[in-house]
Scaffold this motif. Sequence first.
Motif, mmCIF file in Angstrom:
data_model
loop_
_atom_site.group_PDB
_atom_site.id
_atom_site.type_symbol
_atom_site.label_atom_id
_atom_site.label_comp_id
_atom_site.label_asym_id
_atom_site.label_seq_id
_atom_site.Cartn_x
_atom_site.Cartn_y
_atom_site.Cartn_z
ATOM 1 N N GLN A 165 23.659 -11.962 -18.022
ATOM 2 C CA GLN A 165 23.003 -11.393 -19.198
ATOM 3 C C GLN A 165 21.543 -11.861 -19.292
ATOM 4 O O GLN A 165 20.637 -11.079 -19.526
ATOM 5 C CB GLN A 165 23.762 -11.798 -20.461
ATOM 6 N N TYR A 166 21.343 -13.147 -19.075
ATOM 7 C CA TYR A 166 19.974 -13.670 -19.191
ATOM 8 C C TYR A 166 19.080 -13.039 -18.126
ATOM 9 O O TYR A 166 17.958 -12.624 -18.396
ATOM 10 C CB TYR A 166 19.947 -15.196 -19.066
ATOM 11 N N THR A 186 19.764 6.777 -23.037
ATOM 12 C CA THR A 186 19.385 7.149 -24.399
ATOM 13 C C THR A 186 19.544 8.660 -24.525
ATOM 14 O O THR A 186 19.510 9.373 -23.524
ATOM 15 C CB THR A 186 17.917 6.791 -24.689
ATOM 16 N N ALA A 234 13.185 0.473 -17.752
ATOM 17 C CA ALA A 234 13.240 -0.982 -17.946
ATOM 18 C C ALA A 234 14.646 -1.449 -18.306
ATOM 19 O O ALA A 234 14.990 -2.602 -18.081
ATOM 20 C CB ALA A 234 12.263 -1.380 -19.049
ATOM 21 N N ASN A 235 15.446 -0.548 -18.854
ATOM 22 C CA ASN A 235 16.720 -1.009 -19.412
ATOM 23 C C ASN A 235 17.903 -0.919 -18.455
ATOM 24 O O ASN A 235 19.035 -1.040 -18.867
ATOM 25 C CB ASN A 235 17.031 -0.249 -20.706
ATOM 26 N N SER A 257 9.365 -3.809 -18.153
ATOM 27 C CA SER A 257 8.579 -3.193 -19.239
ATOM 28 C C SER A 257 7.103 -3.451 -19.025
ATOM 29 O O SER A 257 6.274 -2.548 -19.168
ATOM 30 C CB SER A 257 8.979 -3.786 -20.599
ATOM 31 N N THR A 266 14.411 -6.909 -17.662
ATOM 32 C CA THR A 266 13.959 -5.831 -18.548
ATOM 33 C C THR A 266 12.559 -6.117 -19.075
ATOM 34 O O THR A 266 11.699 -5.238 -19.112
ATOM 35 C CB THR A 266 14.943 -5.669 -19.722
ATOM 36 N N LYS A 267 12.335 -7.378 -19.463
ATOM 37 C CA LYS A 267 11.035 -7.776 -19.985
ATOM 38 C C LYS A 267 9.946 -7.549 -18.943
ATOM 39 O O LYS A 267 8.894 -6.975 -19.237
ATOM 40 C CB LYS A 267 11.108 -9.269 -20.333
ATOM 41 N N ASP A 285 18.232 -9.431 -19.028
ATOM 42 C CA ASP A 285 17.253 -9.375 -20.128
ATOM 43 C C ASP A 285 15.855 -9.744 -19.642
ATOM 44 O O ASP A 285 14.859 -9.106 -20.012
ATOM 45 C CB ASP A 285 17.656 -10.333 -21.258
ATOM 46 N N GLU A 304 17.514 -25.423 -17.177
ATOM 47 C CA GLU A 304 17.865 -25.788 -18.547
ATOM 48 C C GLU A 304 19.383 -25.795 -18.735
ATOM 49 O O GLU A 304 19.917 -26.583 -19.507
ATOM 50 C CB GLU A 304 17.220 -24.760 -19.460
ATOM 51 N N PRO A 359 25.899 -16.595 -12.379
ATOM 52 C CA PRO A 359 26.726 -16.961 -13.537
ATOM 53 C C PRO A 359 25.989 -16.836 -14.872
ATOM 54 O O PRO A 359 26.500 -17.279 -15.890
ATOM 55 C CB PRO A 359 27.111 -18.413 -13.242
ATOM 56 N N GLU A 408 4.177 -0.734 -18.313
ATOM 57 C CA GLU A 408 2.967 -0.694 -19.153
ATOM 58 C C GLU A 408 1.700 -0.841 -18.327
ATOM 59 O O GLU A 408 0.621 -0.460 -18.758
ATOM 60 C CB GLU A 408 3.004 -1.861 -20.142
ATOM 61 N N TYR A 421 15.431 -21.193 -16.683
ATOM 62 C CA TYR A 421 16.658 -21.081 -17.487
ATOM 63 C C TYR A 421 17.819 -21.766 -16.778
ATOM 64 O O TYR A 421 18.609 -22.492 -17.385
ATOM 65 C CB TYR A 421 16.993 -19.611 -17.748
ATOM 66 N N GLU A 424 11.258 6.626 -18.812
ATOM 67 C CA GLU A 424 12.122 6.661 -19.989
ATOM 68 C C GLU A 424 13.297 5.700 -19.824
ATOM 69 O O GLU A 424 13.824 5.554 -18.730
ATOM 70 C CB GLU A 424 12.683 8.078 -20.085
ATOM 71 N N ASP A 425 13.701 5.040 -20.921
ATOM 72 C CA ASP A 425 14.922 4.240 -20.884
ATOM 73 C C ASP A 425 16.102 5.145 -20.579
ATOM 74 O O ASP A 425 16.193 6.241 -21.119
ATOM 75 C CB ASP A 425 15.172 3.592 -22.255
#
Lengths: 310, 453
Positions: free
Chosen positions: B410-411, B265, B205-206, B421, B417-418, B414, B447, B407, B425, B444, B261-262
């Motif tokens: 990062q968002y 790590t 996920a990461n 995950s 990743t959510k 993230d 916004e 642009p 699951e 986003y 596994e992430d």
Amino acid sequence: MIEKSAPSAQDRTYKIRGKVRFREHLMGWLFVGPFGIVFLALLIAPLAYALYLSLFQKRLIGGTSFVFLDNYVKAFTDPSFLSGSWFVIRFSLVSIPLQIIVALAMALILDAVTSLFARFSRLMIFLPYAIPTVIGAVMWGFLYSKSFGPLSDIFGLFGAAPPDFLSSNLIFYGLVNVVTWQWAGYYMIILYAALQGIDPALYEAARMDGAGKWQIALRIKIPLIAPALLLILIFSLIGTLQFFNEPQILRSLAAGTIGPDFTPNMYAYQQAFALANFNYGSAISFALGGIVFVGVYAFLFFTRKRRSFL
Amino acid sequence: MNKKWLSAAAAMLAAATALAACSSGGGGGANTASGSGASNCTNTIPKKNLPVVTMWGWYPNMQLVVDNFNKQNGEVQVCWTNVGQGSDEYDKFQTAISAGTGAPDVIMIEMDRIPTFQIQNALVDIKKYGFDAVKADYSEGAWKDVSVGDAVYGVPVDGGPMAMIYRKDIFEKYDITPPKTWAEYEQAAQKMKDAGGPAFGDFAANVSALTMALQIQKGAAPFTYDPAQQSSIGVKLNDQASKDVLDYWGRLARKELVGTEDQFTPEYISGVINGKYATYISAAWAPGYLTGAGVGKGEDTGKFAVAPLPQWDPANPVQVNWGGSAFSVTSQAKNPELAAKVAYGLYADKESLTHGWTNQIIFPLNLKALNDPEFVNLKVAFFDGQQANKEVYVPAANAYKGVTYSPFGQYYFDAMTKQVSALIEGSVTGAQAADRLQEDVASYAKEQGFTVQ
């Protein structure tokens, strides 16, 4: 009607006293001054600036605009902020009682036993608090590890797979354990100090009245250290609602499990420093501050009304 | 020393680095607060009478590169600081951008972050500062990755052409040949699982940038963005290609053909070391990364090999890229022209480039190195003498066409990743995850003031 008259001897002494008092005040302010300057510059001013920031919105397109309380409205309807807040509330309900029960039990035992071993134990129980939270979290990350933690060896003896405390099912308990390990010893010292302050004559009187060790502990010791218990309760409440260090560190070991919005503090950090949204980050911080303030105030209010709750 | 302890030691080292990164937070902040920062260099500047350009970067051999540059240059000197790797550095840069002060003149950033900083006017278009002189040194795909529209916001340094690293010993044991397509990859994974073998790969996920690259390979174009019309962006994260790729990996994960596994790590690295995974779908920088973590030496020698990335359609192969970075000039640079000279000149001399690729720390994008027969024919020790560059990485790099990044990288990462995950699951399907991601990122973008197409 009051007549003006020459100043009496009493007036003069008042004047002199006034001067003395002024000088005393000045001395007082001088002593408080350094603290006051630091307090204003490093606490009040940043808080005011953060409050100011939280009233604006900066977009990638369109720049900054004044939005008044919109950020707060957004925060209290934002699933990320709400789920994070709900997590820390649930976490408080489990971890705080646990920490206090462990600390109280250890303090009572160490108070009842007086030997060299007790002194050594006291130091050992306190030790985790002396380890920085960040290092503690890293250490636990490795203890939880499936491939080189001790868990796999212990469970391997019975041919079972070790529980994964960094998985989304068990991370809650994994963190409860880390926090309890870290803080119970510190709270234990506070309670132990309070227990040492109790007049031993009370125990003697109780024994003469036929009280056993359990009764002394439950009916004398615990009620008498109630203020200390209240103190650690407030400490732990404030600390837990601001949960940040442990999950932030464990995140790099379990990135999928612990998201950037895991706790409100982490969410604020993410908004401000990773997404460049300082405005919303400030709003979240203030909203969280509000929740902590209301929570602690309500708690104090209720315990004040019913002193005998313990 | 047994393997378990070795991996524990590697893990501890990684953690110590993380801690060092934490503690350098305070130090870095203090450095940036002082503004010029020329007095806080990690390196010593030999020619003190020359103007100084400040620079942030995190390559392991940065020290050598900076020293080489300073030694050879008679016009400008570089003052280098390492303020942390990846997001540690970006967070500091972001803070400096918001504050309007404290940024260095030149900064190393990953290519997928360029639009994020460009849209905040934090980077300078270096096209007018000698671009033509070095244009031929890099491929078209490399220039596209550092460009936003017609403007160029960085000098490509290292790339991440992707390939399939695999364990020769495990493949031999289970009688498997390197799969050429993703269908074959799945079949081989099934065969290995049926024979009681280890996981065939990993779906984490990461590592959103990796998942994005795999989607692009299938034909997805996540973002369309033309800076000439800055307020408008195309967000297409739930087209069929994106959904197919998520469904594919979701299926492999659910059948437990691959681990979940992430990555990056200690747990994952130790897994790679101990043969927990038969393949590692990764980029050209991975061998250097693994060597740094202690893999491929001692008992591990000779166990790894590399094959081209499996394809969806072998008749029309598509090469993709994961990671890669560039030197950009910040808009806080006091002398952008001088800063651009540094950005163009760092990592351009033969000695630095050779050091970088012989130690496998970087996969160079500079064609002077890429076309160097010595580089192309290199027998890579990590791959047991396989000519990995010639057989796999150079063709992959040459066929790479470049990507348009968003642009708000990062968002997007993230949010992905959510969703991944949730996919791992098992609470959503790949298609649902893609739809949710689309909704999340599009809202986003709105916004943030964009018109979303």
